[in-house]
Scaffold this active site. Structure first.
Site, mmCIF file in Angstrom:
data_model
loop_
_atom_site.group_PDB
_atom_site.id
_atom_site.type_symbol
_atom_site.label_atom_id
_atom_site.label_comp_id
_atom_site.label_asym_id
_atom_site.label_seq_id
_atom_site.Cartn_x
_atom_site.Cartn_y
_atom_site.Cartn_z
ATOM 1 N N CYS A 1 0.859 -1.466 0.094
ATOM 2 C CA CYS A 1 -0.128 -0.042 -0.016
ATOM 3 C C CYS A 1 0.973 1.176 -0.061
ATOM 4 O O CYS A 1 1.769 1.381 0.724
ATOM 5 C CB CYS A 1 -0.939 -0.055 1.146
ATOM 6 S SG CYS A 1 -1.923 -1.443 1.198
ATOM 7 N N GLU B 1 17.264 -17.518 -10.484
ATOM 8 C CA GLU B 1 16.756 -16.033 -10.775
ATOM 9 C C GLU B 1 16.364 -15.675 -12.294
ATOM 10 O O GLU B 1 15.116 -15.210 -12.543
ATOM 11 C CB GLU B 1 18.224 -15.086 -10.452
ATOM 12 C CG GLU B 1 17.958 -13.769 -10.806
ATOM 13 C CD GLU B 1 16.626 -12.816 -10.109
ATOM 14 O OE1 GLU B 1 16.234 -13.486 -9.286
ATOM 15 O OE2 GLU B 1 16.681 -11.738 -10.251
ATOM 16 N N ARG C 1 4.894 0.523 -6.018
ATOM 17 C CA ARG C 1 4.706 -0.411 -4.868
ATOM 18 C C ARG C 1 3.706 -1.379 -4.984
ATOM 19 O O ARG C 1 3.638 -2.380 -4.431
ATOM 20 C CB ARG C 1 4.289 0.372 -3.738
ATOM 21 C CG ARG C 1 5.214 1.576 -3.257
ATOM 22 C CD ARG C 1 4.808 2.312 -1.967
ATOM 23 N NE ARG C 1 4.637 1.627 -0.697
ATOM 24 C CZ ARG C 1 5.523 1.460 0.304
ATOM 25 N NH1 ARG C 1 6.718 2.287 -0.124
ATOM 26 N NH2 ARG C 1 5.107 0.910 1.406
ATOM 27 N N LYS D 1 12.495 -14.536 -13.006
ATOM 28 C CA LYS D 1 12.215 -13.257 -13.797
ATOM 29 C C LYS D 1 11.125 -13.624 -14.854
ATOM 30 O O LYS D 1 10.205 -13.016 -15.132
ATOM 31 C CB LYS D 1 13.538 -12.905 -14.410
ATOM 32 C CG LYS D 1 14.447 -12.011 -13.347
ATOM 33 C CD LYS D 1 13.671 -10.724 -12.917
ATOM 34 C CE LYS D 1 14.273 -10.106 -12.023
ATOM 35 N NZ LYS D 1 13.893 -10.843 -10.522
ATOM 36 N N LYS E 1 5.885 -4.419 -4.946
ATOM 37 C CA LYS E 1 7.324 -4.224 -4.706
ATOM 38 C C LYS E 1 7.709 -4.372 -3.337
ATOM 39 O O LYS E 1 8.754 -4.846 -3.230
ATOM 40 C CB LYS E 1 7.408 -2.762 -5.178
ATOM 41 C CG LYS E 1 8.926 -2.438 -5.239
ATOM 42 C CD LYS E 1 9.826 -3.123 -6.150
ATOM 43 C CE LYS E 1 11.277 -2.834 -6.124
ATOM 44 N NZ LYS E 1 12.070 -3.845 -6.859
ATOM 45 N N GLU F 1 7.483 -14.304 -13.032
ATOM 46 C CA GLU F 1 7.030 -13.095 -12.711
ATOM 47 C C GLU F 1 6.510 -12.078 -13.733
ATOM 48 O O GLU F 1 5.585 -11.406 -13.878
ATOM 49 C CB GLU F 1 7.750 -12.444 -11.569
ATOM 50 C CG GLU F 1 8.884 -11.759 -11.969
ATOM 51 C CD GLU F 1 9.843 -11.081 -10.774
ATOM 52 O OE1 GLU F 1 9.115 -10.485 -9.649
ATOM 53 O OE2 GLU F 1 10.966 -11.235 -10.706
ATOM 54 N N HIS G 1 18.399 -36.675 -11.990
ATOM 55 C CA HIS G 1 17.296 -37.246 -10.953
ATOM 56 C C HIS G 1 15.963 -36.930 -10.931
ATOM 57 O O HIS G 1 15.191 -37.002 -10.144
ATOM 58 C CB HIS G 1 17.930 -36.755 -9.667
ATOM 59 C CG HIS G 1 19.407 -37.153 -9.202
ATOM 60 N ND1 HIS G 1 19.783 -38.235 -8.887
ATOM 61 C CD2 HIS G 1 20.578 -36.336 -9.546
ATOM 62 C CE1 HIS G 1 21.114 -38.477 -9.005
ATOM 63 N NE2 HIS G 1 21.665 -37.224 -9.026
ATOM 64 N N ASN H 1 -1.941 1.192 5.955
ATOM 65 C CA ASN H 1 -0.893 0.184 5.345
ATOM 66 C C ASN H 1 -0.433 -1.035 6.390
ATOM 67 O O ASN H 1 -0.196 -0.463 7.813
ATOM 68 C CB ASN H 1 0.512 0.714 4.703
ATOM 69 C CG ASN H 1 1.358 -0.469 4.332
ATOM 70 O OD1 ASN H 1 0.831 -1.385 3.897
ATOM 71 N ND2 ASN H 1 2.701 0.180 4.084
ATOM 72 N N GLY H 2 -0.769 -2.321 6.360
ATOM 73 C CA GLY H 2 -0.194 -3.198 7.284
ATOM 74 C C GLY H 2 -1.606 -4.105 7.679
ATOM 75 O O GLY H 2 -2.537 -4.024 6.868
ATOM 76 N N TRP I 1 -2.971 -2.804 -1.546
ATOM 77 C CA TRP I 1 -2.844 -3.903 -2.270
ATOM 78 C C TRP I 1 -3.757 -4.964 -1.141
ATOM 79 O O TRP I 1 -3.184 -4.824 0.025
ATOM 80 C CB TRP I 1 -1.434 -4.018 -1.961
ATOM 81 C CG TRP I 1 -0.964 -5.503 -2.774
ATOM 82 C CD1 TRP I 1 -0.829 -5.533 -3.842
ATOM 83 C CD2 TRP I 1 -0.661 -6.690 -2.319
ATOM 84 N NE1 TRP I 1 -0.357 -6.899 -4.228
ATOM 85 C CE2 TRP I 1 -0.077 -7.465 -3.095
ATOM 86 C CE3 TRP I 1 -0.305 -7.178 -0.757
ATOM 87 C CZ2 TRP I 1 0.295 -8.698 -2.893
ATOM 88 C CZ3 TRP I 1 -0.233 -8.411 -0.545
ATOM 89 C CH2 TRP I 1 0.398 -9.109 -1.706
#
Ligand code: F6R
Length: 615
Positions: free
Chosen positions: A2, A485, A27, A489, A610, A492, A508, A101-102, A75
């Site tokens: 948020c 990584e 964000r 990438k 973010k 996402e 394996h 926020n939270g 968010w």
């Protein structure tokens, strides 16, 4: 997560607040809203979806002129991302508006209490209960919004930044903070509160970082800070040394592209000033004494996502240079496995934002167990470094795109600095050996620049492979986290199925995934690591024999891969431990280009934020 802004001054508040919300878009959010106080009345507008929806609502139904206002990008945590759940929330009498926020952990109990008193709650959010509690508290505190806020915070459990305005006090914004970020922007005849400085950077670069459990009351020319009990309190003042243009796209299509291109600078800046005139490594912000660092008998790195992968890379270097055992652990798992920690354990928390709740909770747990905690962080004044015993700041500058790029490379560099510093104080490396490695690190920005200069090959490949349903990434040693990584990438940004594997694990199980035409990226170690190099070349042959389309990242001048590669991406020759810093870059470019070709929003991928400030 948020985004929050509050404004008091003489400008049109809705313009300042909307501009701030645009700067906070990075964000991640799924709805947005504003509230203003004008002529003793509260006015609010809020919409699900992107800011454009709110913009449209405001142009159809403009809010009156006001010089006090708050704004929020949400968010979703409690309740779906819709218009009703969007912030701000108001009390029953429309006298108070709140953004948050939270997460308020005891909200169900508080909600039941309010409903029993006859309050009609309209949304599913935990935030709305705060508006109602403030509405109750205001008359009990002589319409003093700050006093009401302090009273309300005593009922709340969890993490929160709360910002409120009230009709009773039309020239004041009040904010409270517990375990969630809040900064105050100090302007000339105007002041701001926000979740981070980018919200008000166009207006002022002078800021105050609020401490834990503080309430701030802001008017156009005063800022009054108290603790939750009402005792005067102080905040840390600082000057932001980057400007608004640094947080804008600078001509690039995406922030991510700009940030990929900024990587040589980010690495160089992270290395800047780390050697004293007598040639010894110096880490100014490390507040742990050499004696304390000599006592360390185990390093545990904790982090999430891309930051976690930087820790996986760092483990190879730290163990090699210091001979101290180094574990790397997902922050979200750490405290649930009863880790063995004591005063000799150095816990290293890596976080670009410095606000990731999983990492914050893990360091709180580690400190409670008496471990020493060192943060590696890109965000000055954020919560994780402030709650750590020591910090090494990466100097990557603001990272706006949700997907971390320059954050990742600068985290590896900062971890390497830590490893070398530990080796220096513990005497496991001679001074000249450390100087040699520092000199190799100093060469990396130019090597990364060479990769960037040749990136068109990767972009063309991305355009060619954009319709692949699945892509694999293989690596060994430090190439393994690079493979992870690369896959992250692609997942996402392009929403493609992608997996990273340790190349030795292929036989394996994962080799069963290989079929005709499947693109497989293979990161080949420098030839300096002979045994490793040969084994990875064998792995390329294994997947190619089963029909894979092999895309091989190998150093310049390595001829051995040519026979088995459908495409070779050349990497500059660098020492083994430096290779992740160059090998990751083509994979970032690849994911960014595939996502662009597929028409996705590269800077704000779906479902992602973010700064992940909830567990
Ligand atoms: C992926 C990405 C995330 C973050 C993770 C930790 O591109 O950016 O996986 O790395 O959420 O974030 P910080 O480093 O802010 O703690």
């Amino acid at each position: 997560m948020c985004g929050i802004i509050g404004y008091v001054g003489s400008q049109q508040a809705v313009d300042v607040v909307m501009d701030g919300l645009r700067r906070l878009e990075y964000r991640g959010y799924d709805s947005a809203g504003v509230a203003l106080v004008s002529s003793g009345e509260l006015y609010a507008a809020k919409r699900a979806g992107k800011l454009a929806n709110l913009d449209e609502a405001l142009s159809q139904d403009p809010l009156p002129r006001a010089t006090t206002g708050i704004g929020h990008t949400r968010w979703a945590t409690h309740g779906a991302p819709n218009d009703v759940n969007a912030h701000p929330h108001t009390d029953s009498a429309d006298r108070v508006a709140v953004i948050h926020n939270g997460i308020i952990e005891n909200f169900a109990e508080l909600r039941a209490g309010l409903e029993a008193l006859g309050h009609d709650l309209l949304s599913e959010t935990d935030t709305e209960i705060v508006a109602h509690l403030l509405g109750e508290a205001l008359p009990q505190h002589g319409d003093d919004l700050a006093a009401a806020m302090r009273a309300v915070t005593s009922h709340l459990e969890g993490a929160f930044t709360l910002v409120a305005v009230a009709t009773a006090d039309p020239h004041t914004v009040v904010a409270a903070r517990r375990s969630s970020p809040l900064v105050v922007g100090l302007g000339n005849g105007e002041n701001f509160v926000a979740s981070d400085v980018s919200a008000f950077i166009a207006h002022t670069r002078d800021a105050l970082e609020l401490g834990q459990d503080q309430v701030v009351e802001v008017t156009s020319d005063t800022v009054t800070i108290t603790d939750f009990a009402g005792r005067p309190a102080e905040a840390v003042a600082y000057h932001v040394d980057w400007d608004a243009s640094a947080a804008e796209k600078g001509g690039y299509q995406w922030f991510m592209l700009k940030e990929i291109d900024e990587q040589p600078r980010a690495i160089a800046d992270t290395l800047l000033g780390r050697t004293s005139p007598d040639g010894r490594l110096q880490l100014d912000e490390v507040r742990l004494s050499e004696e304390e660092l000599r006592e360390v008998d185990k390093v545990i790195i904790i982090a999430c996502g891309t930051a976690f992968y930087s820790g996986l890379v760092a483990k190879y270097a730290i163990e090699h240079w210091t001979r101290v055992p180094c574990e790397v652990e997902l922050a979200s798992e750490f405290r649930y496995r009863d880790p063995v920690l004591d005063r000799q354990t150095l816990v290293v928390a890596i976080s670009q934002s410095g606000e990731t709740m999983d990492t914050l909770m893990a360091i709180r747990y580690a400190r409670a167990q008496n471990a020493r905690v060192l943060a590696i962080c890109n965000t000055n004044g954020s919560t994780i470094p402030r709650e750590s015993d020591a910090v090494i700041y990466t100097r990557a500058g603001p990272e706006i795109a949700v997907a971390s790029t320059k954050g990742f490379l600068s985290q590896i560099v900062a971890c390497y600095l830590l490893g070398l510093y530990l080796a220096q104080v513990r005497g496991t490396k001679y001074g000249d050996e450390i100087a040699t490695i520092m000199a190799q690190l100093q060469e990396v920005p130019a090597a990364v620049q060479r990769v960037l200069d040749g990136a068109e090959q990767v972009r063309a490949l991305a355009r060619d492979l954009a319709d692949s349903p699945s892509v694999l990434f293989l690596g060994r040693h430090t190439g393994f986290p690079v493979a992870l990584e690369g896959a992250l990438k692609l997942k996402e940004l392009a929403y493609l199925h992608a997996e990273g594997f340790a190349a030795g694990e292929l036989k394996h199980g994962p080799i069963a995934l290989v079929q005709e035409g499947l693109p497989v990226f293979v990161i080949v170690p420098p030839r300096g690591r002979d045994a490793l190099h040969g084994k990875v070349v064998s792995n390329i042959q294994e997947v190619r024999a089963r029909g894979a389309r092999t895309i091989v990242l190998a150093e310049e001048g390595d001829p051995t891969v040519l026979a088995y590669a459908d495409e070779v991406i050349r990497l500059p020759q660098v020492p083994t431990l430096m290779q992740p810093l160059v090998a990751t870059v083509p994979l970032q470019v690849f994911a960014c280009e595939v996502a662009t070709v597929l028409g996705h929003d590269v800077d704000q991928p779906r479902n992602l934020a973010k700064s992940v400030t909830v567990e």
